[in-house]
Scaffold this motif. Structure first.
Motif, PDB file in Angstrom:
ATOM      1  N   UNK A 190      59.712  18.449  66.920  1.00  0.00           N
ATOM      2  CA  UNK A 190      60.195  18.563  66.183  1.00  0.00           C
ATOM      3  C   UNK A 190      61.719  18.315  65.918  1.00  0.00           C
ATOM      4  N   UNK A 191      62.683  18.113  67.290  1.00  0.00           N
ATOM      5  CA  UNK A 191      63.542  17.922  67.817  1.00  0.00           C
ATOM      6  C   UNK A 191      64.239  16.311  67.980  1.00  0.00           C
ATOM      7  N   UNK A 192      62.768  15.866  68.572  1.00  0.00           N
ATOM      8  CA  UNK A 192      62.621  14.134  68.737  1.00  0.00           C
ATOM      9  C   UNK A 192      62.489  12.987  67.379  1.00  0.00           C
ATOM     10  N   UNK A 193      61.927  14.140  66.684  1.00  0.00           N
ATOM     11  CA  UNK A 193      61.835  13.013  65.673  1.00  0.00           C
ATOM     12  C   UNK A 193      62.994  13.005  64.486  1.00  0.00           C
ATOM     13  N   UNK A 194      63.491  14.340  64.612  1.00  0.00           N
ATOM     14  CA  UNK A 194      64.834  14.367  63.788  1.00  0.00           C
ATOM     15  C   UNK A 194      65.809  12.948  64.879  1.00  0.00           C
ATOM     16  N   UNK A 238      68.733   8.319  64.543  1.00  0.00           N
ATOM     17  CA  UNK A 238      69.294   7.168  65.665  1.00  0.00           C
ATOM     18  C   UNK A 238      70.733   6.068  65.398  1.00  0.00           C
ATOM     19  N   UNK A 239      70.155   5.460  64.718  1.00  0.00           N
ATOM     20  CA  UNK A 239      70.698   4.670  63.875  1.00  0.00           C
ATOM     21  C   UNK A 239      72.817   4.882  63.340  1.00  0.00           C
ATOM     22  N   UNK A 240      72.456   6.379  62.983  1.00  0.00           N
ATOM     23  CA  UNK A 240      74.309   7.099  62.647  1.00  0.00           C
ATOM     24  C   UNK A 240      74.949   7.116  63.727  1.00  0.00           C
TER      25      UNK A 240
END
Length: 396
Positions: free
Chosen positions: A85-89, A94-96
């Protein structure tokens, strides 16, 4: 250790992939000695294994699937789910340059942890344990959240009425680490936001509306804005920041309005701002009788229906609130109207708003149709996970 089994009655194809099993879909098992909240292996009507989940015979949602694979459900399983779940967010933001200071970390079934909601507010995680099957795994889940996110504290807000449907008592308090302050402050989009994580709505803020607030604010430049069901006034704050001429917040809760007033003061904006502690329906009916109208109205009500039995009444409620708001809008105005009732589809909600416009003698053009942000993912096999609808409309 062997896991007890249940056998399902014949199911429709779409039910085979859904993450829930209702109580009336179970044909047999798991046995009289089974303890509610424990794990069960699910077999279809022909005896084929479908997966493993936890079962609560006291709930209409009897089984919530955890996995469709032949893997052990142990501490490592839960830690891996929190990490995923953490990696999904992290991937979505990532682009931000990284996740915002407030976001949803775990969104129940959509993250493979049914019944668990976790929101991050700066250095604190706020968790809601909403399923009996989570109770045996509290410690490993809390420890995983703390270690993976690096927060200073994990606070529980399991004070939802959903707990009662699971046969659980409501409870709140510190689960790990430091206790959060009464109000958590953080900066977002140039504004200082306040979250009452201990007694506010949900976990403190309605984080699913952040992107919709941003989109609505772009339409507020030079307009007089009325924000209905305003909670702590984030639609208004963002509108004022982007150039609204004036804003009025209408909210029946005095406590929420107090946070709103403090938040406005902390941001030091010079845009005229009024907070009205009143029922929104009554306020709009009264304003409808005056010639003074608004350039933009935001409707962000709580869910008018939480079950199919109350759906008809909810349709009437959404029609009335939109129709009355349209009477209070000037020509060339903007209506931002939302629904968080998952029992109404986006198409059905649009039909209701269109019908309200016809009743009000107004014409609508769709500026934007929006839903949930990426940290509130929709699980395609679970239509219930798609609940939020936001229409931004030009009103002729």
């Amino acid at each position: 250790m062997a896991i007890p089994t249940i056998k399902l009655k014949p199911q429709r194809p779409e039910r085979l992939t859904h993450p829930w099993i209702y109580d009336n879909e179970i044909g047999a098992g798991p046995g009289a000695d089974f303890t509610n909240g424990g794990l069960v292996r699910v077999l279809d009507a022909r005896g084929k294994t479908l997966g493993v989940g936890y079962l609560n015979s006291r709930s209409k949602i009897a089984v919530r699937y955890l996995t469709r694979k032949n893997v052990p459900v142990d501490d490592a399983f839960w830690r891996a789910r929190v990490q995923a779940a953490f990696d999904y967010r992290a991937a979505r933001y990532a682009a931000d340059g990284g996740a915002p200071p407030a976001y949803r970390l775990i969104h129940g079934e959509s993250d493979g942890i049914p019944g668990l909601v976790v929101d991050i507010y700066q250095d604190f995680a706020v968790a809601q344990f909403l399923a009996l099957g989570l109770e045996p795994w509290r410690d490993v889940l809390v420890q995983s959240i703390a270690e993976i996110t690096g927060v200073r504290g994990v606070y529980e807000r399991s004070d939802s009425t959903v707990r009662k449907l699971e046969g659980l008592e409501e409870q709140t308090g510190v689960l790990w680490g430091e206790e959060p302050p009464e109000i958590v402050e953080f900066e977002h989009d140039g504004s200082i936001l306040l979250a009452d994580v201990k007694t506010g709505g949900k976990t403190g803020l309605f984080l699913d509306q952040i992107d919709n607030q941003r989109a609505a604010a772009r339409e507020a430049v030079g307009r007089t804005v009325l924000n209905c069901f305003s909670y702590t006034g984030l639609f208004s704050l963002r509108a004022a920041r982007l150039g609204a001429k004036s804003v009025i917040d209408v909210e029946s809760s005095v406590a929420f309005n107090a946070v709103n007033a403090k938040q406005w003061e902390r941001n030091g904006l010079d845009v005229p701002h009024e907070i009205v502690s009143e029922n929104v329906f009554d306020y709009l009916r009264a304003r409808d009788r005056f010639a003074d109208k608004f350039d933009m109205i935001v409707l962000d009500p709580p869910a008018f229906t939480k079950n199919r039995a109350s759906r008809e009444g909810a349709v009437r409620g959404y029609n009335e609130i939109n129709r009355t708001a349209l009477h209070c809008l000037r020509p060339n105005g903007v209506l931002v109207t939302c629904s968080c009732s998952h029992h109404l589809s986006t198409a059905e909600f649009r039909e209701i708003v269109e019908s309200a416009a016809a009743d009000a003698g107004r014409s609508l053009r769709l500026i934007a149709q929006r839903g949930q942000p990426p940290d509130h993912p929709v699980l395609l096999s679970a239509p219930e996970s798609e609940y939020l609808k936001c229409l931004i409309l030009a009103v002729d």
